[in-house]
Design an enzyme around this catalytic site. Structure first.
Site, short mmCIF file in Angstrom:
data_model
loop_
_atom_site.label_atom_id
_atom_site.label_comp_id
_atom_site.label_asym_id
_atom_site.label_seq_id
_atom_site.Cartn_x
_atom_site.Cartn_y
_atom_site.Cartn_z
N GLU A 177 8.75 17.03 43.18
CA GLU A 177 10.17 17.03 43.59
C GLU A 177 10.97 18.04 42.77
O GLU A 177 11.94 17.70 42.09
CB GLU A 177 10.76 15.63 43.47
N GLU A 205 4.37 11.37 49.36
CA GLU A 205 5.01 10.07 49.08
C GLU A 205 5.74 9.57 50.31
O GLU A 205 6.39 10.34 51.01
CB GLU A 205 6.07 10.19 47.96
C1 BG6 Z 1 10.14 9.94 44.11
C2 BG6 Z 1 9.42 10.22 42.82
O1 BG6 Z 1 11.43 10.40 43.96
O2 BG6 Z 1 10.37 8.64 44.48
C3 BG6 Z 1 8.63 9.06 42.26
O3 BG6 Z 1 8.59 11.35 42.94
C4 BG6 Z 1 9.40 7.78 42.49
O4 BG6 Z 1 8.34 9.31 40.93
C5 BG6 Z 1 9.59 7.57 43.98
O5 BG6 Z 1 8.84 6.67 41.91
C6 BG6 Z 1 10.28 6.27 44.36
O6 BG6 Z 1 11.46 6.16 43.63
P1 BG6 Z 1 11.77 4.89 42.74
O7 BG6 Z 1 12.98 5.25 42.01
O8 BG6 Z 1 11.95 3.79 43.70
O9 BG6 Z 1 10.61 4.69 41.85
#
Ligand code: BG6
Length: 479
Positions: free
Chosen positions: A185, A377
């Site tokens: 990111e 993701e």
């Molecule tokens: C993304 C990141 O922004 O979202 C991860 O690359 C992160 O590291 C994921 O964990 C989900 O966000 P969060 O804040 O719910 O853990």
């Protein structure tokens, strides 16, 4: 619809998963300084810290709760966890290497053999089950020393250290890891320069936007250097970029709103444009001028960026985003703060859930770049309840993932070239934004709370069996 070799699996980050922060010769990471703050006391930017806070937290660790130091202790549980991924039928596991495990201070002359050996063991374990590791070089955990002495990626020293680190791991693992991502990111520097670049805003002499875009530029240079290194070491290595893609919708058909949404989309596409096309896009010239953004570009940087283009694109996809023109904040780009989309429901953390937006996002990306895409993701953070018999009934998670995988399938039918899907946090891990353990994404429940209390035992949720079926049927059976 999904190709025979489609890479189904899950994604993680060392700083949220690994733990063992003081084991195996690892140095301190920026993420080790982020403490847990209960929801009711949390301010705006809990990922930012000051130099004084770093100093104090280093001297008085006993006064703080640092969840990212312990993660879910994958460092000592990796065999058990990988076995569970294999049971689900994973074809790919996205993970990151903790840079300070390899170079404890970032700037050390020689790498830490114990750290290198740890990842050898993890990759071997994955291969034992036919799981392809896909590795992010930097997912937020920068050696703290580089923050303290060079202000992270604001400095070219950090770029040089990153190049050395990248070369070390490409050389060592070239026969075990084919797919790599440079920066997780990369665009999140606009939200949190400390988290993304290990850079403290108080230490810069630049205005805020110049500082953020300087860090960005330095990361572009570092990424290009890494891509070139990888290809020189082994031409079979594939290196991708990774962006938090936030597709923009205009608030209305008023051309002003449509313009605003195009404008804000540009600020997000910018990060992919540079890494895929190898040059700064035309639309940033005016934005830089009108916002007094001045960055130092060294001789040879632009040529290097051109030579170090990525082989594929990867994104995180969680939500879409509504843009409304506001003459007072025109062109400011409101980053993550959201205008409510009345057609969408929000998660318990206020993230709009938009499966159809996934198809739109993928089509727009492919239309713009014609590059293979990997979903690095996607997933739902939710509160789970574990029953006395160790079961977790997470139908809400299955529902979310099912709808997204459905739309992913539609995008592939539309002709988009997607070669893999890694849902976020296949095993519960520490949340990045809130450092909570109770914000869970996993198919596997980990018995630990926000304060690190619990057995850390692993339990299969209902979604575990569901995802296993999805993979076994290559995405055909998603009910
Ligand atoms: C993304 C990141 O922004 O979202 C991860 O690359 C992160 O590291 C994921 O964990 C989900 O966000 P969060 O804040 O719910 O853990």
């Amino acid at each position: 619809m999904f190709s025979k070799n489609f890479l189904w699996g899950g994604a993680s980050a060392a700083c949220q998963l690994e733990g063992g922060f003081d084991q195996g010769g690892r140095g301190l990471a920026t993420t080790d300084m982020i403490n847990f703050i209960p929801k009711e006391l949390r301010g705006e930017s809990i990922l930012e810290v000051t130099a004084d806070e770093i100093k104090y937290r280093k001297e008085h660790p006993e006064e703080f709760n640092f969840p990212k130091r312990r993660g879910i202790d994958f460092y000592n549980h990796y065999k058990e966890d990988i076995k569970l991924f294999a049971e689900m039928g994973f074809k790919v596991f996205r993970m990151s290497i903790s840079w300070p495990r390899i170079y404890p201070n970032g700037i050390d002359e020689r790498p830490n053999e114990e750290g290198l050996k740890f990842y050898d063991d993890v990759f071997d374990e994955l291969h034992k089950y036919g799981i392809e590791p896909l590795v992010t070089l930097l997912h937020y955990d920068i050696p703290l020393y580089l923050t303290e002495h060079y202000n992270g990626f604001e400095s070219r020293v950090t770029v040089e250290c990153f190049k050395k680190y990248a070369k070390t791991v490409f050389t060592r693992y070239q026969n075990k890891v084919k797919y790599w991502l440079t920066f997780n990111e990369i665009n999140m520097v606009l939200m949190s320069p400390y988290c993304c670049c290990g850079a403290l805003i108080e230490k810069t002499t630049k205005n805020e936007l110049s500082f953020k875009y300087q860090c960005t530029h330095n990361q572009f240079v570092a990424s290009a250097l890494a891509v070139k290194e990888a290809h020189a070491i082994n031409k079979d290595l594939q290196v991708g970029c990774m962006v938090c893609r936030l597709e923009k919708y205009p608030y209305s058909s008023n051309p002003l709103d449509v313009y605003q949404s195009m404008f804000e989309d540009h600020l997000n596409y910018f990060y992919i444009d540079v890494q895929v096309k190898g040059e700064y896009p035309y639309y940033m010239d005016r934005y830089f001028k009108e916002n007094n953004i001045c960055i130092d570009i060294e001789p040879g940087d632009l040529e290097l960026i051109k030579e170090g283009c990525v082989d594929f694109i990867s994104i995180s996809y969680y939500m879409t985003y509504v843009c409304k023109y506001n003459p007072d904040t025109k062109d400011a780009g409101n980053l993550i703060a959201q205008i409510k989309n009345p057609y969408l429901e929000n998660s318990e953390w206020g993230w709009p859930m938009d499966p159809m937006g996934f198809r739109i996002t993928l089509n727009n990306l492919y239309d713009r770049y014609h590059k293979p895409i990997f979903i690095a993701e996607n997933g739902l953070g939710a509160y789970d309840k574990i029953n006395e018999n160790g079961t977790v009934h997470d139908s809400y998670r299955i529902d979310y993932l099912k709808k997204h995988i459905e739309q992913l399938g539609e995008a592939i039918k539309d002709g988009v070239d997607v070669f893999g899907y890694a849902s976020w946090g296949p095993i519960d891990i520490v949340s990045n934004s809130t450092s909570e353990m109770s914000k869970r994404y996993g198919y596997i429940y980990v018995d630990a709370d926000d304060y690190g209390k619990g057995t850390f035992n692993r339990f299969k949720k209902d979604s575990f069996y569901w995802y296993k079926k999805v993979i076994a049927s290559n995405g055909q059976d998603i009910e």
